[in-house]
Each structure stands twice: as C-alpha cells, then as structure tokens.
Design a protein around this motif. Sequence first.
Motif, PDB file in Angstrom:
ATOM      1  N   ILE A  34       0.832  -1.206   0.000  1.00 15.57           N
ATOM      2  CA  ILE A  34       0.000   0.000   0.000  1.00 15.57           C
ATOM      3  C   ILE A  34       0.865   1.254   0.000  1.00 15.57           C
ATOM      4  O   ILE A  34       0.649   2.181  -0.795  1.00 15.57           O
ATOM      5  N   ASN A  35       1.862   1.305   0.893  1.00 17.39           N
ATOM      6  CA  ASN A  35       2.702   2.498   0.957  1.00 17.39           C
ATOM      7  C   ASN A  35       3.544   2.672  -0.304  1.00 17.39           C
ATOM      8  O   ASN A  35       3.835   3.802  -0.710  1.00 17.39           O
ATOM      9  N   LEU A  38       1.255   4.082  -3.147  1.00 20.01           N
ATOM     10  CA  LEU A  38       1.025   5.516  -3.001  1.00 20.01           C
ATOM     11  C   LEU A  38       2.053   6.331  -3.772  1.00 20.01           C
ATOM     12  O   LEU A  38       1.789   7.458  -4.193  1.00 20.01           O
ATOM     13  N   ILE A  67      -5.109   4.261   6.399  1.00 12.65           N
ATOM     14  CA  ILE A  67      -4.442   2.964   6.258  1.00 12.65           C
ATOM     15  C   ILE A  67      -4.398   2.297   7.632  1.00 12.65           C
ATOM     16  O   ILE A  67      -3.838   2.852   8.584  1.00 12.65           O
ATOM     17  N   ARG A 241      -6.047  -3.230  -2.836  1.00  7.60           N
ATOM     18  CA  ARG A 241      -4.977  -2.591  -2.082  1.00  7.60           C
ATOM     19  C   ARG A 241      -5.248  -1.118  -1.788  1.00  7.60           C
ATOM     20  O   ARG A 241      -5.151  -0.694  -0.645  1.00  7.60           O
ATOM     21  N   LEU A 242      -5.582  -0.327  -2.800  1.00  6.15           N
ATOM     22  CA  LEU A 242      -5.573   1.122  -2.590  1.00  6.15           C
ATOM     23  C   LEU A 242      -6.493   1.823  -3.589  1.00  6.15           C
ATOM     24  O   LEU A 242      -6.525   1.465  -4.767  1.00  6.15           O
ATOM     25  N   HIS A 244      -7.274   6.077  -4.221  1.00  8.05           N
ATOM     26  CA  HIS A 244      -7.014   7.431  -3.733  1.00  8.05           C
ATOM     27  C   HIS A 244      -7.165   8.441  -4.856  1.00  8.05           C
ATOM     28  O   HIS A 244      -7.286   8.087  -6.037  1.00  8.05           O
TER      29      HIS A 244
END
Length: 258
Positions: A34-35, A38, A67, A241-242, A244
């Motif tokens: 995840i990080n 980003l 998160i 996962r993500l 944004h």
Amino acid sequence: MRTTRALLALLAVAASVPAAAQTMLDQEERLIQINSLLLDLSPVQAPGAFAPGELSLGLELIGIPYIDGTTGGKVQITASDRTRIFPRPRIALGLPAPDGFRTFVGLSYIPPISINGVSTNYGALEAGMAWAPGAATVGLRGHVLYARSQAPVTDPDTRDTLDTFEVGGDLSAGYRFDLGPVTLTPYAGIGVVYLDGRFTVTSDAYVLTSQYTSLSLAAGLRTVLARNWEAVVEVDAYPGRLVHVSVLLGYVFNLWGP
C-alpha cells in the motif's frame, strides 16, 4: 464517455474489495504494498495532452486514505497517521511526432527533506505516445521510479526505511471538449504496475521484502484555462490494495513558439 463510465464502475468495485490479509506476514507485506503504491507515478494527465514543444510545470497533490496499520497484536504507524496529503513536482514535455500522433517525456523528483518526521528521496521517469487525430485520443505510457522513504513506523522515536522500485505501463483514452477559453478532457485508463519493496526496521535491522504486481485503474478530468493554466483531478485504484485521489495544478507554455 462510455469508457470513462466503465472505468468509474471498476473503480467503485475496487474500492469495495475487503482486506484479504490473514497472517501477520500477510499484513506486513500488505502495508509495504500500500505504501509503495502511493508512490506510483499514475498518469494524472489525459493522453496526448501536449503538443510538440509544450512544457508543463506542475505540482501534484496526492491524497492518502486511511491505512490500517494493524499487524498481529501491534499497530504500525502508517503514512495516513503522519499526513493525509503530500506534494510531488512533475514536469512533462511534448516531443515532435508524426502527423496525427503526440509523444511526451516526463520526470518527477522529491528531495529528501524531512517534514513531520517523514522524508522521501524520490525519482521517476515516464514517456508515452498517443494517437490524436482530433478530439479523441488513445495513448500508451510507461513509467519507472525508485524511492527511499524514512519514517516512524515500528516506534514513534525511530525512522525505519522503505526502499521501493516500481515499473508499469497503461493504456488510456480521452475526449477533448473545446468550450471557448476552457478545454475539458475526461479520460480513463487501465494498466499494470510491478513493485519491489524492501522494508528495514532500524532497531534490529530486520528486513521484510515484498514483490507485487497489480492492475491499475484511473479516471480523471483535465481542465485547461486560457491555454496555459491546467488542473487535473484523477481517481486511481489498485484493486484489493488502494484507492485514492490526486490533483495536478500546472502551467503550460510552448518553448518553441507563441
């Protein structure tokens, strides 16, 4: 527009996928992924946006959703605990191309300046070509990046390290609407990204690695005002996962003419 609606539907589905991690190792690897995602250099731009000689000087504002840092019985400090948005400078230049096509190259760099205990030394390159015979455009883009991020993760008083390498590509389509002094271009894209993440715990030098390949989905809107000022809003999703939002604000001018 049909393509945009279809991608928005896929983004909604991706946002609803629940976390699948079960073991502590799964959870730790998931946090790396995840990080790292980003930091991915998502398009945040319509295909075929730049004519030959056009230079875009932009600042991207990347939104960080909440998160969950839970790993086993411990809660790690995540990116969303330190900030909910971070800036990334981006530069793009339109290159000469055959009739009916547009090409560009771009770069992004973040110096390792510490803010709120977090720093990222980041460099990324991108390049693409689009078929742009008129208002409709279809483009291919590739990108690569490396980043070293340092932040409190395992303990508020330490600075652990995440090394991230990513490479990816995407296919996108858009349609330009010329409305006098304003131009609107909705667009959508689909691609794939591969990441190699290496997380090092400062206190005991423990190293955890994760290699992960993800589908990437994007849908956005580019607005150009008075030919020079641009704003792009984009939603990016990496299913499971993500999800944004990123916003790009920029100034565009032609190096080779008026």
